[in-house]
Design an enzyme around this catalytic site. Structure first.
Site, PDB file in Angstrom:
ATOM      1  N   SER A 197      -1.941  -7.913   1.905  1.00  0.00           N
ATOM      2  CA  SER A 197      -0.658  -7.836   1.252  1.00  0.00           C
ATOM      3  C   SER A 197       0.048  -9.173   0.982  1.00  0.00           C
ATOM      4  O   SER A 197      -0.496 -10.202   1.844  1.00  0.00           O
ATOM      5  CB  SER A 197      -0.015  -6.701   1.727  1.00  0.00           C
ATOM      6  N   TYR A 247       3.585  -2.629   9.440  1.00  0.00           N
ATOM      7  CA  TYR A 247       2.808  -2.866   8.310  1.00  0.00           C
ATOM      8  C   TYR A 247       2.417  -4.111   8.101  1.00  0.00           C
ATOM      9  O   TYR A 247       1.223  -4.546   7.903  1.00  0.00           O
ATOM     10  CB  TYR A 247       3.624  -2.592   7.067  1.00  0.00           C
TER      11      TYR A 247
HETATM   12  N1  LIG Z   1       1.243  -1.463  -4.333  1.00  0.00           N
HETATM   13  C1  LIG Z   1       1.432  -2.401  -4.004  1.00  0.00           C
HETATM   14  O1  LIG Z   1       2.224  -3.433  -4.694  1.00  0.00           O
HETATM   15  C2  LIG Z   1       0.726  -3.209  -2.962  1.00  0.00           C
HETATM   16  C3  LIG Z   1       1.062  -4.586  -2.255  1.00  0.00           C
HETATM   17  C4  LIG Z   1       0.371  -4.916  -1.223  1.00  0.00           C
HETATM   18  C5  LIG Z   1      -0.624  -4.443  -0.796  1.00  0.00           C
HETATM   19  N2  LIG Z   1      -1.081  -3.145  -1.269  1.00  0.00           N
HETATM   20  C6  LIG Z   1      -2.194  -2.462  -0.627  1.00  0.00           C
HETATM   21  O2  LIG Z   1      -2.999  -1.953  -1.553  1.00  0.00           O
HETATM   22  C7  LIG Z   1      -3.635  -0.633  -0.941  1.00  0.00           C
HETATM   23  C8  LIG Z   1      -3.535   0.235  -1.911  1.00  0.00           C
HETATM   24  O3  LIG Z   1      -1.958   0.565  -2.114  1.00  0.00           O
HETATM   25  P1  LIG Z   1      -1.539   1.549  -3.110  1.00  0.00           P
HETATM   26  O4  LIG Z   1      -0.059   0.928  -3.850  1.00  0.00           O
HETATM   27  O5  LIG Z   1      -2.338   2.037  -3.998  1.00  0.00           O
HETATM   28  O6  LIG Z   1      -0.932   2.696  -2.241  1.00  0.00           O
HETATM   29  P2  LIG Z   1      -0.681   4.252  -2.414  1.00  0.00           P
HETATM   30  O7  LIG Z   1       0.229   4.639  -1.450  1.00  0.00           O
HETATM   31  O8  LIG Z   1      -0.147   4.427  -4.023  1.00  0.00           O
HETATM   32  O9  LIG Z   1      -2.065   4.971  -2.222  1.00  0.00           O
HETATM   33  C9  LIG Z   1      -2.684   4.957  -1.257  1.00  0.00           C
HETATM   34  C10 LIG Z   1      -3.776   6.078  -0.880  1.00  0.00           C
HETATM   35  O10 LIG Z   1      -4.213   6.035   0.377  1.00  0.00           O
HETATM   36  C11 LIG Z   1      -4.275   7.216   0.676  1.00  0.00           C
HETATM   37  N3  LIG Z   1      -4.256   7.261   2.175  1.00  0.00           N
HETATM   38  C12 LIG Z   1      -3.015   7.619   2.888  1.00  0.00           C
HETATM   39  N4  LIG Z   1      -3.368   7.434   4.319  1.00  0.00           N
HETATM   40  C13 LIG Z   1      -4.561   8.092   4.164  1.00  0.00           C
HETATM   41  C14 LIG Z   1      -5.575   8.260   5.402  1.00  0.00           C
HETATM   42  N5  LIG Z   1      -4.919   8.158   6.771  1.00  0.00           N
HETATM   43  N6  LIG Z   1      -6.732   8.526   5.201  1.00  0.00           N
HETATM   44  C15 LIG Z   1      -7.360   8.268   4.104  1.00  0.00           C
HETATM   45  N7  LIG Z   1      -6.396   8.034   2.793  1.00  0.00           N
HETATM   46  C16 LIG Z   1      -5.276   7.809   3.156  1.00  0.00           C
HETATM   47  C17 LIG Z   1      -3.228   8.168   0.050  1.00  0.00           C
HETATM   48  O11 LIG Z   1      -3.399   9.445   0.130  1.00  0.00           O
HETATM   49  C18 LIG Z   1      -3.166   7.432  -1.273  1.00  0.00           C
HETATM   50  O12 LIG Z   1      -4.245   8.169  -2.155  1.00  0.00           O
HETATM   51  C19 LIG Z   1      -2.983  -0.616   0.213  1.00  0.00           C
HETATM   52  O13 LIG Z   1      -3.961  -1.129   1.452  1.00  0.00           O
HETATM   53  C20 LIG Z   1      -1.837  -1.460   0.312  1.00  0.00           C
HETATM   54  O14 LIG Z   1      -1.347  -1.848   1.525  1.00  0.00           O
HETATM   55  C21 LIG Z   1      -0.414  -2.603  -2.333  1.00  0.00           C
END
Ligand SMILES: NC(=O)c1ccc[n+]([C@@H]2O[C@H](COP(=O)([O-])OP(=O)(O)OC[C@H]3O[C@@H](n4cnc5c(N)ncnc54)[C@H](O)[C@@H]3O)[C@@H](O)[C@H]2O)c1
Length: 258
Positions: A142, A155
């Site tokens: 991230s 986080y």
């Molecule tokens: N959205 C952003 O701007 C952003 C920014 C930086 C990093 N990220 C990273 O990208 C990745 C995806 O993020 P996102 O925005 O799609 O998140 P999101 O919250 O929209 O989706 C996360 C998914 O992970 C699943 N999940 C949560 N806990 C779980 C567990 N214990 N076991 C299995 N599955 C689990 C959820 O059910 C969901 O489907 C993450 O690693 C996040 O840290 C996202």
């Protein structure tokens, strides 16, 4: 691009993960989707199959050793070879995470359990199924893994760990032709962004897009899925140990007033 590759994707039923799963399946991969949300797993699996893709969706809490082992028992009924592990699942516990001194031990362990130990468990179980043929491991950091982001110490700690783990895995597993790379996204419009930014009453979306984000738009899950697809494919065959920022330039924006 991913024809006949068995690809595990965690968090594959929501946000970036489900879009990546659909893209991987479209590119010919057999997608093994792990997600804690059972109903979303069912929906995503049905949608991929309806579009002609191949997949196995399993409800799995990646922070639980028992749950991960149960999932792998089912995975082994389908394949003894894994080509790609895309560690995408994480949680951002907005309003509960914070500056280190304010983070309860319950929140700390929960975030580390999913974001860090979950990555360990899934990758640890997959590696023996990758060593004979090589493959691609993708970790997800991230902006919080490459620059200081306030008020989310747990986080941030896990995302820094993804950066370090990418480098150590890249040097440990290169000899098996297993490449390890990391995507460091920011500002991708998903539920997580609602939790980390949009739900915060102090967050000013217009200012964020006009002054913090050089591309002046939110990123999309499709933006990230395309990168994951490249790293998973043989097109990325000499890319190993890279931390790829996919944030529209946010983390290199030196002057946020212009
Ligand atoms: N959205 C952003 O701007 C952003 C920014 C930086 C990093 N990220 C990273 O990208 C990745 C995806 O993020 P996102 O925005 O799609 O998140 P999101 O919250 O929209 O989706 C996360 C998914 O992970 C699943 N999940 C949560 N806990 C779980 C567990 N214990 N076991 C299995 N599955 C689990 C959820 O059910 C969901 O489907 C993450 O690693 C996040 O840290 C996202």
């Amino acid at each position: 691009m991913l024809k006949n590759k068995f690809a595990i994707i965690t968090g594959a039923a929501g946000g970036i993960g489900v879009v990546a799963a659909k893209r991987f399946a479209k590119e010919g991969a057999f997608v093994i989707g792990l997600d804690v949300n059972a109903a979303a797993c069912e929906k995503a699996g049905a949608e991929i199959e309806a579009a002609g893709g191949k997949c196995l969706y399993l409800q799995c809490d990646i922070s639980s050793e028992v749950s991960v082992d149960e999932a792998f028992a089912k995975i082994r009924e389908v394949t003894d070879r894994i080509d790609v592990v895309y560690n995408n699942a994480s949680v951002f516990l907005g309003g509960k995470d914070g500056p280190l001194g304010d983070v309860s031990s319950e929140v700390w362990h929960k975030v580390l359990g999913i974001n860090l130990t979950g990555t360990y468990l899934v990758t640890h179980r997959a590696l023996p199924m990758m060593k004979a043929n090589g493959g691609s491991v993708i970790l997800t950091a991230s902006s919080a893994g490459v620059s200081g982001i306030p008020a989310c110490a747990a986080y941030t700690a896990t995302k820094g760990a993804m950066v370090s783990l990418t480098r150590s895995m890249a040097v440990d597993y290169g000899k098996y032709n297993i490449r390890t790379n990391c995507i460091a996204p920011a500002a991708i419009l998903t539920d997580m962004v609602k939790e980390s930014n949009l739900n915060d009453p102090n967050f000013n979306e217009q200012k964020f897009l006009e002054m913090v984000t050089p591309l002046r738009r939110w990123g999309t899950p499709e933006d990230i899925a395309a990168i994951a697809c490249f790293l998973a494919s043989d097109e990325g065959s000499y890319v190993n140990g890279t931390i790829l920022r996919a944030d529209g330039g946010i983390t290199v924006n030196g002057d946020v007033n212009r």
